[in-house]
Structures are given as structure tokens and as C-alpha cells.
Scaffold this motif. Structure first.
Motif, PDB file in Angstrom:
ATOM      1  N   ASP A   3      11.316   3.312  -1.148  1.00 45.40           N
ATOM      2  CA  ASP A   3      12.264   2.228  -1.395  1.00 45.40           C
ATOM      3  C   ASP A   3      12.845   2.314  -2.801  1.00 45.40           C
ATOM      4  OD1 ASP A   3       9.637   1.592  -2.357  1.00 45.40           O
ATOM      5  OD2 ASP A   3      10.346  -0.446  -2.748  1.00 45.40           O
ATOM      6  N   LEU A   4      12.034   2.713  -3.779  1.00 49.58           N
ATOM      7  CA  LEU A   4      12.522   2.867  -5.152  1.00 49.58           C
ATOM      8  C   LEU A   4      13.503   4.022  -5.244  1.00 49.58           C
ATOM      9  CD1 LEU A   4      12.305   1.942  -8.104  1.00 49.58           C
ATOM     10  CD2 LEU A   4      10.421   3.572  -8.378  1.00 49.58           C
ATOM     11  N   LEU A   6      15.475   5.171  -2.846  1.00 53.72           N
ATOM     12  CA  LEU A   6      16.735   4.771  -2.218  1.00 53.72           C
ATOM     13  C   LEU A   6      17.506   3.811  -3.120  1.00 53.72           C
ATOM     14  CD1 LEU A   6      15.542   4.292   1.476  1.00 53.72           C
ATOM     15  CD2 LEU A   6      16.866   6.198   0.518  1.00 53.72           C
ATOM     16  N   ARG A   7      16.785   2.961  -3.816  1.00 51.91           N
ATOM     17  CA  ARG A   7      17.431   2.017  -4.728  1.00 51.91           C
ATOM     18  C   ARG A   7      18.078   2.737  -5.906  1.00 51.91           C
ATOM     19  NH1 ARG A   7      14.416  -3.224  -7.543  1.00 51.91           N
ATOM     20  NH2 ARG A   7      16.101  -3.765  -8.998  1.00 51.91           N
ATOM     21  N   ALA A   8      17.395   3.762  -6.400  1.00 54.48           N
ATOM     22  CA  ALA A   8      17.893   4.482  -7.573  1.00 54.48           C
ATOM     23  C   ALA A   8      18.815   5.640  -7.224  1.00 54.48           C
ATOM     24  CB  ALA A   8      16.710   5.011  -8.382  1.00 54.48           C
ATOM     25  N   VAL A 175      15.951   2.125 -14.721  1.00 55.14           N
ATOM     26  CA  VAL A 175      15.398   1.652 -13.452  1.00 55.14           C
ATOM     27  C   VAL A 175      13.942   1.225 -13.640  1.00 55.14           C
ATOM     28  CG1 VAL A 175      14.853   2.268 -11.070  1.00 55.14           C
ATOM     29  CG2 VAL A 175      16.986   3.077 -12.109  1.00 55.14           C
ATOM     30  N   THR A 179      12.510  -2.530 -12.782  1.00 56.66           N
ATOM     31  CA  THR A 179      11.556  -2.699 -11.677  1.00 56.66           C
ATOM     32  C   THR A 179      10.095  -2.718 -12.136  1.00 56.66           C
ATOM     33  OG1 THR A 179      11.440  -0.299 -11.328  1.00 56.66           O
ATOM     34  CG2 THR A 179      13.133  -1.517 -10.105  1.00 56.66           C
TER      35      THR A 179
END
Length: 216
Positions: A3-4, A6-8, A175, A179
Motif C-alpha cells: 500500500d505504501l 502504490l501511494r508513493a 513520504v 507516513t
């Protein structure tokens, strides 16, 4: 971690382009400057040899981070203001050129001096001999350390993050701060650096095989 990632991902894609642009751009420009410095080091003119030696001594003898900060924060004092990307590219170019000049010089000096003498006996000029006889052989000799220098240069681009260039390390910092997942972000970025450098290593090995095939 997925998930991290894909976010970044959008930021990482831009950062990879920036990292490769800085690394490859500085390598190409540094090769041009480095070749000129190498020829100056081998010049018969003492003044040129002194200038080239001083250049190599300064840029190899001081940290790259200090050079980046001097160019970005110091040059505006003299009326020369550069934005972060050109400042980083200039610093990386000058730094890499000092190392590449010694690589090129050692390659040129490794070629049998008898080849210079043979070219002179055929009335071949200095530049013609250099271009057609000496440099092709010197390049084959210099290729392994040139590849190593390129790989090191790609990693050195991480220092551009200190002047806000959005390359891989800067993205990992931002990032990670947003986060609080620093460990995962820096592991992810480290893996990207490793993958890029593995590709460059494979390319170097392929080029070496192509250029030395007739010597086996």
C-alpha cells in the motif's frame, strides 16, 4: 508495504527519471570535461599540466556534498544564482570529471608508446592519431572503471536531496515524514537504486564482451 509503494508510486516514477537524468547527464558531461582534463595532464605545456592537476586535486580532495552546497548557496554571493537541478548537475559533472580524467589518462598512458611513434613516422598528426589509434584502445582499457564510476555517480545523486532536488532519496524522506514509515520507504528506495545499478552492471559487462571479443 504494498500500500505504501502504490501511494508513493507517482512520486517514485518522477524521482527515478530525475535520478537517471542527473546521473547519466553528469556522466556524459563529466566524460567530455574529464577527457579535456586528461589531455591537459598529458600536455607538453607545463601551465596546462598545473591547471589540470589543481582541478583534479580540488574536486577529488573535497566532499561532493560540500561542492553541491558551495555551488548552490555560495555562488549567489557572487551574483550567480542557480536553481536546484542545474546546481546539482553542475556539481556532479565537475566532481565526476575529476575522477574520469584520471581514468582516461591511465587508459591513454596504457597504450604502447610505440604506437605514437609509428603514427608519427607515417606523418599522422597528433589529433588524428589520438582519434583513430589511441582513444579506441584507451576506451577498452578504461571501460571497467568508467562503469564503476557511473554506478557510483548514480548513488551520488542522492546528495542532491540536500538542496531540495526531488530525486529518490528526497521522495523517501518526504513520504517517510508524511507516513512515519521511514524504514519501509528507505528499503524501497534502496532496492530501486540496487536494481538500476544492476542494469548498469549488465550493460557494462555486455559492452566489455563486445569490445574485447576479438582479443580472446
Amino acid at each position: 508495504m504494498t500500500d505504501l509503494f502504490l501511494r508513493a508510486l507517482p512520486l517514485l516514477q518522477q524521482a527515478i527519471v530525475m535520478t537517471l537524468g542527473l546521473g547519466l547527464g553528469a556522466f556524459v558531461l563529466g566524460s567530455i570535461v574529464g577527457m579535456l582534463v586528461a589531455l591537459m595532464r598529458n600536455s607538453r605545456l607545463r601551465a596546462l599540466r598545473i591547471i589540470a592537476f589543481a582541478y583534479v586535486s580540488i574536486f577529488r580532495g573535497t566532499p561532493l556534498l560540500v561542492q553541491i552546497l558551495l555551488i548552490y548557496f555560495g555562488l549567489p554571493y557572487y551574483g550567480i544564482a542557480l536553481s536546484p537541478i542545474p546546481a546539482a548537475l553542475l556539481a556532479l559533472t565537475l566532481f565526476s570529471a575529476s575522477y574520469l580524467s584520471e581514468i582516461f589518462r591511465s587508459g591513454i598512458n596504457s597504450v604502447d608508446p610505440g604506437q605514437w611513434e609509428a603514427a608519427e613516422s607515417m606523418s599522422m598528426g597528433y589529433w588524428t592519431c589520438l582519434r583513430r589509434i589511441i582513444l579506441p584502445q584507451a576506451f577498452r582499457i578504461a571501460l571497467p572503471p568508467m562503469g564503476s564510476r557511473l554506478i557510483a555517480l548514480v548513488k551520488d545523486t542522492s546528495l542532491a536531496s540536500t538542496i531540495t532536488v526531488m530525486e529518490l532519496t528526497r521522495v523517501a524522506e518526504q513520504v517517510g515524514a508524511a507516513t512515519f514509515r521511514y524504514m519501509e520507504m528507505f528499503l524501497m528506495v534502496g532496492a530501486i537504486y540496487w536494481f538500476i545499478n544492476q542494469l548498469l552492471t549488465i550493460l557494462q559487462t555486455w559492452l566489455e564482451g563486445r569490445l574485447t571479443r576479438h582479443m580472446r
